[in-house]
Design an enzyme around this catalytic site. Structure first.
Site, PDB file in Angstrom:
ATOM      1  N   LEU A  89       0.883  -1.166   0.000  1.00  0.00           N
ATOM      2  CA  LEU A  89       0.000   0.000   0.000  1.00  0.00           C
ATOM      3  C   LEU A  89       0.918   1.211   0.000  1.00  0.00           C
ATOM      4  CD1 LEU A  89      -2.653  -0.969   2.729  1.00  0.00           C
ATOM      5  CD2 LEU A  89      -2.910  -1.098   0.242  1.00  0.00           C
ATOM      6  N   ASP A  90       0.625   2.210  -0.818  1.00  0.00           N
ATOM      7  CA  ASP A  90       1.538   3.351  -0.851  1.00  0.00           C
ATOM      8  C   ASP A  90       1.432   4.160   0.435  1.00  0.00           C
ATOM      9  OD1 ASP A  90      -0.404   5.484  -1.125  1.00  0.00           O
ATOM     10  OD2 ASP A  90      -0.609   4.966  -3.236  1.00  0.00           O
ATOM     11  N   ILE A  91       2.330   5.089   0.609  1.00  0.00           N
ATOM     12  CA  ILE A  91       2.475   5.787   1.888  1.00  0.00           C
ATOM     13  C   ILE A  91       1.207   6.540   2.292  1.00  0.00           C
ATOM     14  CG2 ILE A  91       3.468   7.874   0.853  1.00  0.00           C
ATOM     15  CD1 ILE A  91       5.370   7.977   3.327  1.00  0.00           C
TER      16      ILE A  91
ATOM     17  N   ARG B 147      -5.540   4.740  -7.922  1.00  0.00           N
ATOM     18  CA  ARG B 147      -5.279   6.173  -8.096  1.00  0.00           C
ATOM     19  C   ARG B 147      -5.196   6.532  -9.579  1.00  0.00           C
ATOM     20  NH1 ARG B 147      -3.825   8.790  -3.423  1.00  0.00           N
ATOM     21  NH2 ARG B 147      -3.359   7.424  -1.653  1.00  0.00           N
TER      22      ARG B 147
END
Length: 230
Positions: free
Chosen positions: A101-103, A186
């Site tokens: 999962l991105d930041i 996204r």
């Protein structure tokens, strides 16, 4: 069952596979009293495998479910000194995240030291669905949901979701998807001119965040693992 020696060493938590190869090349590993070489196979259950004279014991397999907060990265180390998700989990075994999962994304992520389990969960052919709740800049329309489900091309190929429905009075969207690519949700929403404000993963297969506070973790039971992989 016979396995490559470097895989056995890495699975024991002693080193990475690459460093395990160096240990073997430097003649520090023996199988049943004989020097091992690259390409050697061994059975961790029945063979006597030693590093510098000390018995290598297979590491206990760990299966962790974490409710990841924003601001943490899903890597083992970070060159920018950002906090890593492993710092939230107080166990001695060396575990790694299954996917990322991105930041700026929160929610459910799995960690393990079982490479086979990780590969099965991650591979698109197994169609293990991940669920996300996305809050978007503009209201979510029927046309956006339909476009996500029909699919379209991005710069890395064709993408589509398994299901998409508006939530929270159309200010958000619930997305089910089994494929995994870098920042895919996204990028899909940006392509549809409705960029993300917030993204949270709430489910992977039968696993969910029920009762688990942000930043907390728990062990995944054998029954849960069996159901996830069935």
């Amino acid at each position: 069952m016979k396995q490559r020696l470097q895989k056995i060493i890495a699975s024991s938590g002693i080193s990475s596979r690459r460093k395990a190869e160096d240990l073997i090349k430097n003649k520090r590993v023996k199988i049943n009293g004989s020097l091992a070489s690259l390409g050697s196979l061994a059975d961790p259950e029945s063979d006597d495998i030693k590093l510098d004279g000390k018995l290598i014991v297979p590491e206990e397999k760990k299966y962790i479910l974490l409710n990841k907060p924003e601001g943490y990265v899903c890597t083992m180390k970070d060159t920018h000194n950002r906090p890593i998700i492993n710092s939230l989990i107080n166990i001695s075994e060396r575990i790694f995240p299954i996917g990322r999962l991105d930041i700026n994304t929160s929610g459910l992520i799995l960690l393990t030291n079982d490479g086979n389990f990780s590969n099965i969960v991650n591979h698109p052919k197994n169609r293990i669905v991940k669920r996300y709740i996305a809050i978007t800049k503009k209201p979510v329309t029927f046309q956006i949901c339909e476009a996500l489900q029909k699919g379209f091309y991005l710069n890395d190929g064709f993408v589509k979701v398994d299901n998409a429905i508006p939530v929270n009075n159309n200010i958000g969207i619930q997305i089910d998807i089994h494929i995994g690519r870098n920042r895919i949700i996204r990028r899909m929403l940006e392509h549809l001119k409705n960029p993300l404000l917030n993204l949270k993963r709430t489910k992977i297969g039968n696993l969910n965040l029920y009762g688990l506070e942000l930043g907390r973790w728990r062990t995944i039971s054998k029954d849960e693992r069996d159901k996830l992989l069935s």
